[in-house]
Structure formats: C-alpha cells, structure tokens
Design an enzyme around this catalytic site. Structure first.
Site, short mmCIF file in Angstrom:
data_model
loop_
_atom_site.label_atom_id
_atom_site.label_comp_id
_atom_site.label_asym_id
_atom_site.label_seq_id
_atom_site.Cartn_x
_atom_site.Cartn_y
_atom_site.Cartn_z
N ASP A 165 0.84 -1.21 0.00
CA ASP A 165 0.00 0.00 0.00
C ASP A 165 0.87 1.25 0.00
O ASP A 165 0.63 2.19 0.76
CB ASP A 165 -0.93 -0.03 1.23
CG ASP A 165 -2.05 1.00 1.10
OD1 ASP A 165 -2.39 1.39 -0.04
OD2 ASP A 165 -2.59 1.42 2.14
N LYS A 167 2.08 4.67 -1.13
CA LYS A 167 1.54 5.88 -1.78
C LYS A 167 2.06 7.06 -0.99
O LYS A 167 2.51 6.89 0.15
CB LYS A 167 0.01 5.84 -1.80
CG LYS A 167 -0.61 5.55 -0.46
CD LYS A 167 -2.10 5.38 -0.56
CE LYS A 167 -2.64 4.91 0.77
NZ LYS A 167 -4.05 4.77 0.85
N ASN A 170 1.40 7.45 2.68
CA ASN A 170 2.02 6.51 3.63
C ASN A 170 3.52 6.70 3.77
O ASN A 170 4.21 5.86 4.31
CB ASN A 170 1.74 5.07 3.19
CG ASN A 170 0.31 4.69 3.43
OD1 ASN A 170 -0.37 5.36 4.20
ND2 ASN A 170 -0.15 3.65 2.77
N ASP A 183 2.66 3.11 8.04
CA ASP A 183 1.38 2.45 7.79
C ASP A 183 1.54 1.06 7.19
O ASP A 183 1.56 0.89 5.96
CB ASP A 183 0.51 3.34 6.88
CG ASP A 183 -0.95 3.21 7.27
OD1 ASP A 183 -1.29 2.20 7.91
OD2 ASP A 183 -1.74 4.11 6.93
N THR A 201 -4.44 0.63 -2.85
CA THR A 201 -5.26 1.73 -3.33
C THR A 201 -5.34 1.61 -4.85
O THR A 201 -4.34 1.32 -5.49
CB THR A 201 -4.60 3.06 -2.92
OG1 THR A 201 -4.30 2.97 -1.53
CG2 THR A 201 -5.49 4.23 -3.17
P1 AMP Z 1 -2.32 6.88 9.85
O1 AMP Z 1 -3.37 6.52 10.83
O2 AMP Z 1 -1.06 6.09 10.00
O3 AMP Z 1 -2.85 6.88 8.44
O4 AMP Z 1 -1.89 8.39 10.17
C1 AMP Z 1 -2.77 9.47 9.99
C2 AMP Z 1 -1.97 10.75 9.78
O5 AMP Z 1 -1.27 11.09 10.97
C3 AMP Z 1 -0.89 10.64 8.73
O6 AMP Z 1 -1.41 10.87 7.46
C4 AMP Z 1 0.11 11.71 9.17
O7 AMP Z 1 -0.32 12.98 8.73
C5 AMP Z 1 0.02 11.66 10.67
N1 AMP Z 1 1.05 10.76 11.22
C6 AMP Z 1 0.95 9.42 11.35
N2 AMP Z 1 2.06 8.91 11.90
C7 AMP Z 1 2.89 9.96 12.10
C8 AMP Z 1 4.22 10.07 12.63
N3 AMP Z 1 4.88 9.00 13.03
N4 AMP Z 1 4.79 11.30 12.69
C9 AMP Z 1 4.11 12.40 12.24
N5 AMP Z 1 2.85 12.35 11.74
C10 AMP Z 1 2.24 11.14 11.66
#
Ligand code: AMP
Length: 286
Positions: A165, A167, A170, A183, A201
């Site tokens: 996945d 993209k 991620n 992710d 996707t």
């Molecule tokens: P996810 O649930 O992994 O899809 O994360 C949702 C959003 O949170 C992502 O699209 C990023 O914008 C932010 N995010 C996730 N993990 C991190 C991380 N380790 N550091 C900074 N931002 C994060």
C-alpha cells in the site's frame, strides 16, 4: 531464502472471538509491551493527523522525556469494519522492522476501547502534503526520494515483507528530510512470496492484482507502485487516475502489452488472452 520470523500478537486485543491469533507465518513469540506502557506515562500534545480508525498525537514519554507519535485506534470502529486482521498485522509486521527509512515502532498497549501504537515522530509530516504544495519535484529530488524508498522496500523484501500500500500518504518525512515508510496495515509477511488478496489503493494497483478469479501476485507489486510513485513525484499526478474509465484503459493496455512483447516466448498464449480481464469484461462467452 530463510523465512524471517514474525513476532505474533498473542494477547487478546479485541473483545470477541475476532481476536483469534493471526496464524499466517511461523510459530508464535509473545510480544507483551503492554506491561510496561500505559497512557498515564504520556503527555499528550497536538494531533498530527487522522487515520481510518482514529487520530495520531504528538506525545512526550514522561519517564524519558522522549518525543514520539501515538496512534490511537478505536476498537469498535476496527471491529465494525472487520479490520482486526489489518491492525494485528500492522503491529506484528511493524514491530519486527528496524531501518532508517521506516518509522520505528516502539511498542503498543491497549485499554477497553482503544489500541495505542507508539511510533517514531516524523517532524516533516506527510510527503503527500509536500508534493501537493509544491506540485512536483525536480528530477534530482525525485531520484533521491525514489532511491530512498527503493532502499526501504529492498529491506522489507529481505525480511519477506511486502508493503502493498505504498503511496505518498504513507510516506512521512523525517527530521533531515529523509523518507520514512509508515502504515503497515496492508503489509504482509509472506515467506512463500505469493499472495491472493486484493488490497491497496486503486491508483497504485498493479495489473496482476486486477486479474479475475484468485489473482496471484508476489513482492514485485511494490516495484510497480514505486514506478507509479516516481511518476507522481515528477508530474504531480498519478499515471492511472482512479476513474472507472482510466481503470478500463489500463486493463486494455495490459492486454495489448502482453501481446506486443518483444520476447516471443513471453507473449501471452491465446487461452490466457481469452481469459484476460478486458476480454472477459466485454465478451460474453458460452
Ligand atoms: P495513519 O493513521 O497512520 O494513516 O496516520 C494518519 C496521519 O497522521 C498521517 O497521514 C500523518 O499525517 C500523521 N502521522 C501518522 N504517523 C505519524 C508520525 N509517526 N509522525 C508524524 N505524523 C504522523
């Protein structure tokens, strides 16, 4: 190649029988960081983003002063979506990875309602947002990013893990502008290197995943998506738009390509051509 051992999540995370252990690969090795981590240890900061099953927060681990990201997943929403396997897999796969091009996984814990994943904080945010803001990247920058992602994927494949996945959403950006894969909900540890599930996707799906019946594919799906991603770095757009028309064109293109193959031995045989998705879609056969 010897199969890399994956540590399994043996603890009962979910309330119902859906909690049964994922039994894919190899014997179980318990991971029980929940003994050491709990919510009270963290000072919760600003939200970093929103995922499918909850939010991600900037947090400070009080005992160490360490700044990390805490991904909070809502159990009811996960069960409602039947995504227990994805979450379980995300923990199992991610907790076994250690590479500078991959967001580090520090641990996880849960309470009655939520699952918490403690991960490395990527201060540069999402690559997706940078790409949208800047439109496209120079060739030099695109090549640098593509090489970094290729290195991370090479590491994943060496551990018999397919990401599936990939993209820009991620991929996060680290403190020094470096790419960090994140992710792992769709990734899978597959020592046999053959899978049959349709996932990922639509924009990034390789043709082998679109074949009818039980499509068989292997780790090479990640090479395809790196191609799509690199195209997007250079042009700001995905090569295959997510519209039904473009998907159709792409399947037709795959049919033509499989016939117009330079190596005669690799040209698709007629029985396969006749069961190609594009033919099956338009030609009713008795
Ligand atoms: P996810 O649930 O992994 O899809 O994360 C949702 C959003 O949170 C992502 O699209 C990023 O914008 C932010 N995010 C996730 N993990 C991190 C991380 N380790 N550091 C900074 N931002 C994060």
């Amino acid at each position: 190649m010897a199969a890399t051992m994956v540590q399994h999540v043996t603890e009962s995370i979910f309330p119902s029988s859906a909690a049964s252990r994922s039994s894919q690969d190899g014997p179980a090795k318990p991971v029980d960081l929940s003994k050491h981590l709990h919510l009270g240890m963290f000072e919760i900061g600003r939200p970093l983003g929103k995922g499918k099953f909850g939010r991600v927060y900037l947090v400070k681990h009080r005992p160490s002063g360490y700044i990390c990201a805490l991904k909070v997943l809502n159990k009811i929403e996960i069960c409602h979506d039947g995504a227990e396997v994805h979450v379980r897999r995300e923990i199992e796969v991610h907790s076994n990875l250690k590479h500078p091009g991959i967001i580090s996984f520090y641990g996880w814990f849960h309470d009655r309602r939520r699952i918490f994943l403690l991960i490395e904080y990527a201060s540069g945010g999402e690559l997706y947002k940078t790409l949208r803001k800047e439109g496209r990247f120079s060739e030099r920058r695109a090549a640098k990013y593509a090489a970094q992602v290729a290195e991370s994927l090479r590491y994943l494949h060496s551990k018999n893990v397919m990401h599936r996945d990939l993209k820009p959403e991620n991929i996060l950006i680290g403190l020094h502008g470096e790419m960090k894969l994140a992710d792992f909900g769709y990734s899978v540890h597959a020592p046999s290197n053959r899978r049959e599930t349709l996932c990922g996707t639509l924009d990034y799906l390789p043709p082998e995943m679109l074949r009818p019946g039980r499509p068989q594919y292997n780790k090479a799906v990640d090479q395809w998506t790196l191609g799509v991603l690199t195209y997007e770095f250079l042009t700001g757009e995905a090569p295959f738009e997510d519209s039904p028309m473009m998907t159709k064109r792409r399947i037709a293109k795959d049919f033509v390509h499989s016939l117009l193959t330079l190596d005669p031995a690799k040209r698709i045989p007629f029985d396969k051509a006749l069961s190609h998705p594009w033919i099956l879609k338009y030609c009713e056969r008795s």
